[in-house]
Design a protein around this motif. Sequence first.
Motif, PDB file in Angstrom:
ATOM      1  N   ASP A  23       0.848  -1.192   0.000  1.00 35.32           N
ATOM      2  CA  ASP A  23       0.000   0.000   0.000  1.00 35.32           C
ATOM      3  C   ASP A  23       0.885   1.243   0.000  1.00 35.32           C
ATOM      4  OD1 ASP A  23      -2.086  -1.739   0.181  1.00 35.32           O
ATOM      5  OD2 ASP A  23      -2.719  -1.166   2.198  1.00 35.32           O
ATOM      6  N   LEU A  24       0.643   2.134  -0.945  1.00 36.40           N
ATOM      7  CA  LEU A  24       1.398   3.381  -0.998  1.00 36.40           C
ATOM      8  C   LEU A  24       1.194   4.194   0.277  1.00 36.40           C
ATOM      9  CD1 LEU A  24       0.696   4.664  -4.627  1.00 36.40           C
ATOM     10  CD2 LEU A  24       2.759   3.553  -3.789  1.00 36.40           C
ATOM     11  N   ARG A  25       2.132   5.090   0.527  1.00 39.86           N
ATOM     12  CA  ARG A  25       1.956   6.026   1.642  1.00 39.86           C
ATOM     13  C   ARG A  25       0.631   6.765   1.478  1.00 39.86           C
ATOM     14  NH1 ARG A  25       7.624   8.920   3.064  1.00 39.86           N
ATOM     15  NH2 ARG A  25       9.058   7.253   2.458  1.00 39.86           N
ATOM     16  N   GLY A  26      -0.129   6.831   2.559  1.00 38.10           N
ATOM     17  CA  GLY A  26      -1.391   7.552   2.507  1.00 38.10           C
ATOM     18  C   GLY A  26      -2.491   6.829   1.772  1.00 38.10           C
ATOM     19  N   HIS A  27      -2.276   5.547   1.482  1.00 41.08           N
ATOM     20  CA  HIS A  27      -3.279   4.753   0.753  1.00 41.08           C
ATOM     21  C   HIS A  27      -3.484   3.419   1.459  1.00 41.08           C
ATOM     22  CE1 HIS A  27      -3.468   7.296  -2.929  1.00 41.08           C
ATOM     23  NE2 HIS A  27      -2.260   7.625  -2.535  1.00 41.08           N
ATOM     24  N   GLY A  28      -4.665   2.831   1.253  1.00 48.38           N
ATOM     25  CA  GLY A  28      -4.934   1.530   1.839  1.00 48.38           C
ATOM     26  C   GLY A  28      -4.761   1.565   3.344  1.00 48.38           C
ATOM     27  N   ARG A  29      -3.971   0.619   3.852  1.00 50.33           N
ATOM     28  CA  ARG A  29      -3.729   0.537   5.295  1.00 50.33           C
ATOM     29  C   ARG A  29      -2.392   1.140   5.706  1.00 50.33           C
ATOM     30  NH1 ARG A  29      -6.755  -4.196   4.186  1.00 50.33           N
ATOM     31  NH2 ARG A  29      -8.625  -4.314   5.497  1.00 50.33           N
ATOM     32  N   SER A  30      -1.700   1.778   4.768  1.00 51.74           N
ATOM     33  CA  SER A  30      -0.460   2.457   5.134  1.00 51.74           C
ATOM     34  C   SER A  30      -0.776   3.699   5.959  1.00 51.74           C
ATOM     35  CB  SER A  30       0.330   2.858   3.883  1.00 51.74           C
ATOM     36  OG  SER A  30       0.941   1.734   3.295  1.00 51.74           O
ATOM     37  N   PRO A  31       0.134   4.075   6.867  1.00 50.82           N
ATOM     38  CA  PRO A  31      -0.117   5.253   7.701  1.00 50.82           C
ATOM     39  C   PRO A  31       0.062   6.546   6.924  1.00 50.82           C
ATOM     40  CG  PRO A  31       2.064   4.372   8.128  1.00 50.82           C
ATOM     41  CD  PRO A  31       1.399   3.402   7.190  1.00 50.82           C
ATOM     42  N   GLY A  32      -0.263   7.636   7.592  1.00 45.10           N
ATOM     43  CA  GLY A  32      -0.074   8.948   6.996  1.00 45.10           C
ATOM     44  C   GLY A  32      -1.380   9.557   6.523  1.00 45.10           C
ATOM     45  N   ALA A  33      -1.335  10.871   6.265  1.00 48.69           N
ATOM     46  CA  ALA A  33      -2.511  11.574   5.748  1.00 48.69           C
ATOM     47  C   ALA A  33      -2.914  10.981   4.416  1.00 48.69           C
ATOM     48  CB  ALA A  33      -2.191  13.062   5.613  1.00 48.69           C
ATOM     49  N   ARG A  34      -4.214  10.851   4.203  1.00 51.38           N
ATOM     50  CA  ARG A  34      -4.713  10.224   2.977  1.00 51.38           C
ATOM     51  C   ARG A  34      -4.350  11.048   1.736  1.00 51.38           C
ATOM     52  NH1 ARG A  34      -4.764   5.417   4.050  1.00 51.38           N
ATOM     53  NH2 ARG A  34      -3.093   6.384   5.281  1.00 51.38           N
ATOM     54  N   GLY A  35      -3.796  10.348   0.734  1.00 51.56           N
ATOM     55  CA  GLY A  35      -3.472  10.987  -0.531  1.00 51.56           C
ATOM     56  C   GLY A  35      -2.298  11.939  -0.477  1.00 51.56           C
ATOM     57  N   TYR A  36      -1.501  11.856   0.598  1.00 51.85           N
ATOM     58  CA  TYR A  36      -0.422  12.845   0.769  1.00 51.85           C
ATOM     59  C   TYR A  36       0.916  12.172   1.008  1.00 51.85           C
ATOM     60  CZ  TYR A  36       2.460  16.494   2.877  1.00 51.85           C
ATOM     61  OH  TYR A  36       3.482  17.354   3.165  1.00 51.85           O
TER      62      TYR A  36
END
Length: 268
Positions: A23-36
């Motif tokens: 999962d990309l950063r900010g996507h799926g279950r990866s942490p971080g602000a969504r789409g960023y």
Amino acid sequence: HSGRIAQQVEELGLDDFGAFAWDLRGHGRSPGARGYTKDYYDHVRDLDAFVKFVAHEYGIPVENMVLVANSVGAVTAAAWVHDFAPRVRAMVLAAPALRIRLYVPFAIPGLRLLNKLRPGTNISSYVKSKMLTHDAEQAKLYDDDELITRNIAVNVLLGLHDLSTRIVRDAGAITTPALILAAGKDWVVRNSAQMAFYENLSSDVREMEVYPGFFHAVFYEQGREAAFARSREFIAEACERAVNDRAHPRQQRPAGLPVDDRVEQRAE
């Protein structure tokens, strides 16, 4: 996100291969602000780290790997191959988002100003399932998937634009065998950029297949069996060649692209 890749793995049908995704950063279950992400190029670095992780943890040499990537992910894959020059067998890029259609005049200058005045701003994606596929079941799966991020940070969109521009211009540095799958009725990205990328490649083994009636989501469209079959054949051929064997080039001119974007003029 990687959950959507599972279907592609199944339909590709390469049962004697292993498949890996994240999962990309900010996507799926990866942490971080969504789409960023702070810098779009983080995705390219992450791909490099992921490949190294797979090679180390599973004992798979990079020389025995093939990249299969869609849309924005295909830009990340192309940039990694360009900048890091890995000795992968081949890459299959489905509707690479080398130039996103922005239907607002002067969109890029406007986004640059917005990013300067309000860094970290997100915008909602205009992309709807009806723009991606004719397949009603796949459209519903897309609409119902809560793990799909529906917005994108302005700086990420601009980073994608700038990286794509560089990669298309300097695609001559890429010698990796490449198959590009293009959607003939793509309302999300411009086919002209895909054509320019294809024509600039230095790969002796390079092909571009165009599916005239397809919308953007090539691997989720009605009739996608043809795209999977061609991908399967291309991957099998790549694995039969030695990594540096370019003795049997198969450079094919694509046919069937729509009239827009002056693609036909390029083909001529």
